[in-house]
Design an enzyme around this catalytic site. Structure first.
Site, PDB file in Angstrom:
ATOM      1  N   ASP A  60       0.400  -1.668  -0.096  1.00 58.65           N
ATOM      2  CA  ASP A  60      -0.025   0.141   0.039  1.00 58.65           C
ATOM      3  C   ASP A  60       0.852   1.322  -0.118  1.00 58.65           C
ATOM      4  O   ASP A  60       2.159   1.002   0.407  1.00 58.65           O
ATOM      5  CB  ASP A  60      -0.972  -0.155   0.788  1.00 58.65           C
ATOM      6  CG  ASP A  60      -1.907   0.994   0.884  1.00 58.65           C
ATOM      7  OD1 ASP A  60      -2.354   1.561  -0.203  1.00 58.65           O
ATOM      8  OD2 ASP A  60      -2.575   1.248   1.971  1.00 58.65           O
ATOM      9  N   ASN A 119     -11.499  -2.648  -4.747  1.00 61.72           N
ATOM     10  CA  ASN A 119     -10.051  -1.877  -5.702  1.00 61.72           C
ATOM     11  C   ASN A 119     -11.300  -1.528  -6.958  1.00 61.72           C
ATOM     12  O   ASN A 119     -10.304  -0.828  -7.779  1.00 61.72           O
ATOM     13  CB  ASN A 119      -8.541  -2.354  -6.409  1.00 61.72           C
ATOM     14  CG  ASN A 119      -7.892  -2.561  -5.114  1.00 61.72           C
ATOM     15  OD1 ASN A 119      -7.175  -2.936  -4.202  1.00 61.72           O
ATOM     16  ND2 ASN A 119      -7.991  -1.447  -4.087  1.00 61.72           N
TER      17      ASN A 119
HETATM   18  C1  IPE Z   1      -5.636  -1.914   0.079  1.00 62.80           C
HETATM   19  O1  IPE Z   1      -4.837  -1.357  -0.346  1.00 62.80           O
HETATM   20  C2  IPE Z   1      -4.771  -3.622  -1.104  1.00 62.80           C
HETATM   21  C3  IPE Z   1      -4.334  -3.561  -1.736  1.00 62.80           C
HETATM   22  C4  IPE Z   1      -2.665  -3.119  -1.436  1.00 62.80           C
HETATM   23  C5  IPE Z   1      -4.236  -4.381  -3.500  1.00 62.80           C
HETATM   24  P1  IPE Z   1      -6.313  -0.340  -0.805  1.00 62.80           P
HETATM   25  O2  IPE Z   1      -5.483   0.751  -0.561  1.00 62.80           O
HETATM   26  O3  IPE Z   1      -6.905  -0.764  -1.457  1.00 62.80           O
HETATM   27  O4  IPE Z   1      -7.030   0.095   1.195  1.00 62.80           O
HETATM   28  P2  IPE Z   1      -7.681   1.669   1.644  1.00 62.80           P
HETATM   29  O5  IPE Z   1      -8.616   1.465   1.012  1.00 62.80           O
HETATM   30  O6  IPE Z   1      -6.921   1.908   2.585  1.00 62.80           O
HETATM   31  O7  IPE Z   1      -8.284   0.062   2.901  1.00 62.80           O
HETATM   32  C1  IPE Z   2      -1.717   0.345  -3.343  1.00 63.09           C
HETATM   33  O1  IPE Z   2      -1.649   1.774  -3.548  1.00 63.09           O
HETATM   34  C2  IPE Z   2      -1.909  -0.941  -4.937  1.00 63.09           C
HETATM   35  C3  IPE Z   2      -3.436  -1.124  -4.903  1.00 63.09           C
HETATM   36  C4  IPE Z   2      -4.083  -1.198  -3.606  1.00 63.09           C
HETATM   37  C5  IPE Z   2      -3.640  -1.976  -5.926  1.00 63.09           C
HETATM   38  P1  IPE Z   2      -2.538   2.244  -3.278  1.00 63.09           P
HETATM   39  O2  IPE Z   2      -2.837   2.825  -5.316  1.00 63.09           O
HETATM   40  O3  IPE Z   2      -3.342   2.007  -2.355  1.00 63.09           O
HETATM   41  O4  IPE Z   2      -1.507   4.017  -2.966  1.00 63.09           O
HETATM   42  P2  IPE Z   2      -2.657   4.927  -1.697  1.00 63.09           P
HETATM   43  O5  IPE Z   2      -2.801   4.180  -0.291  1.00 63.09           O
HETATM   44  O6  IPE Z   2      -3.213   5.918  -2.340  1.00 63.09           O
HETATM   45  O7  IPE Z   2      -1.445   6.315  -1.047  1.00 63.09           O
HETATM   46 MG    MG Z   3      -3.660   1.869  -0.327  1.00 67.66          MG
END
Ligand code: IPE
Ligand code: IPE
Ligand code: MG
Length: 255
Positions: A33, A81
């Protein structure tokens, strides 16, 4: 005992500080993340963060393999997602193909076995094909297991397991009174894997985001503020060192 499990019991202890009594974790799970925030801090598009996340994944696989970790599960795309704008979803779901196209040969050479947990049928064909090829090519490998959580959501996983067990009960194959932890565990995507010993979540978020809710019941949790694209060997070592110093009691007491 599979080779990846056997090597966990090899003599790695001697090289570590005396206080650290436990071996490296067998199964490490990572919620990758913070890609978007990493990009925003650099005034780059979110996609640049996801691309940098692939670089972090590549080096983390290398480090985990070198450290003797048996199973590395990485959360790459959740069932939630899909709520993101379509161009970002499309970009994210092209990454497995891109990554495996460039790295599968090397992973195979290193005896890494690629597996996947998640709802395969919901993924676009190009993503499915890339994952299926990697799983097929590496099926007989005996080294580290690299397990991708793709289109994965723990609540849906549990619902699917319950539906399948309920159908077996209706068909007379399962007695409801005999349903136990093993019955549930064997109907989850992770049926072939032991529960994670250590969960790592970068980016400062202290939540599970629908990841492995059943499997993490007694997992050690480790969080860091570092965004995933900046995650490096030192962070993995820090997490493993913390894990090695944890007192895992599983509800019992220490004698
Ligand atoms: C969790 O991260 C899912 C992945 C890293 C694939 P998210 O960015 O989707 O989670 P939330 O929305 O902050 O809980
Ligand atoms: C993780 O990074 C990737 C996925 C969830 C697929 P994010 O895209 O959630 O990055 P932030 O949380 O917005 O920084
Ligand atoms: Mg995220």
């Amino acid at each position: 005992m599979p080779r990846f499990l056997r090597r966990l019991f090899s003599n790695q202890e001697a090289t570590h500080a005396k206080k650290e009594t436990r071996s490296v974790p067998c199964h490490v799970a990572i919620i990758m993340d913070g890609n978007g925030r990493w990009a925003a801090q650099r005034k780059l598009p979110r996609t640049a963060g996801h691309q940098a996340g692939i670089v972090a994944l590549r080096r983390t696989i290398k480090h985990a393999n070198e450290m003797g970790i048996g199973i590395l599960t990485v959360y790459a795309f959740s069932t939630e997602n899909w709520k993101r704008p379509k161009p970002e979803v499309d970009f994210l779901l092209r990454l497995p193909h891109e990554f495996l196209k460039s790295d599968l040969g090397d992973l195979h050479k290193k005896n890494v076995k690629v597996t996947m947990i998640g709802f395969m049928e919901g993924l676009p064909l190009h993503t499915r094909n890339a994952v299926s090829e990697a799983v097929g090519v590496t099926a007989n490998n005996t080294g580290m297991v690299l397990n991708f959580a793709l289109n994965y959501g723990s609540r849906d996983e549990i619902i699917a397991a319950v539906q399948s067990i309920a159908q077996k009960a209706v068909d007379g194959e399962v007695k409801p009174a005999l349903i136990d932890e093993q019955t549930m565990a064997s109907h989850l995507f992770t049926a072939a894997l032991p529960d994670p010993d250590l969960l790592i979540r970068p980016s400062g978020e202290i939540r599970l985001s629908n990841f492995l809710l059943w499997q993490l019941a007694y997992t050690e949790l480790w969080f860091t503020d570092v965004n995933w694209p900046d995650f490096d060997r030192e962070h993995l070592e820090e997490a493993i060192s913390a894990y090695r110093n944890r007192d895992r009691r599983f509800g019992g007491i220490k004698f």
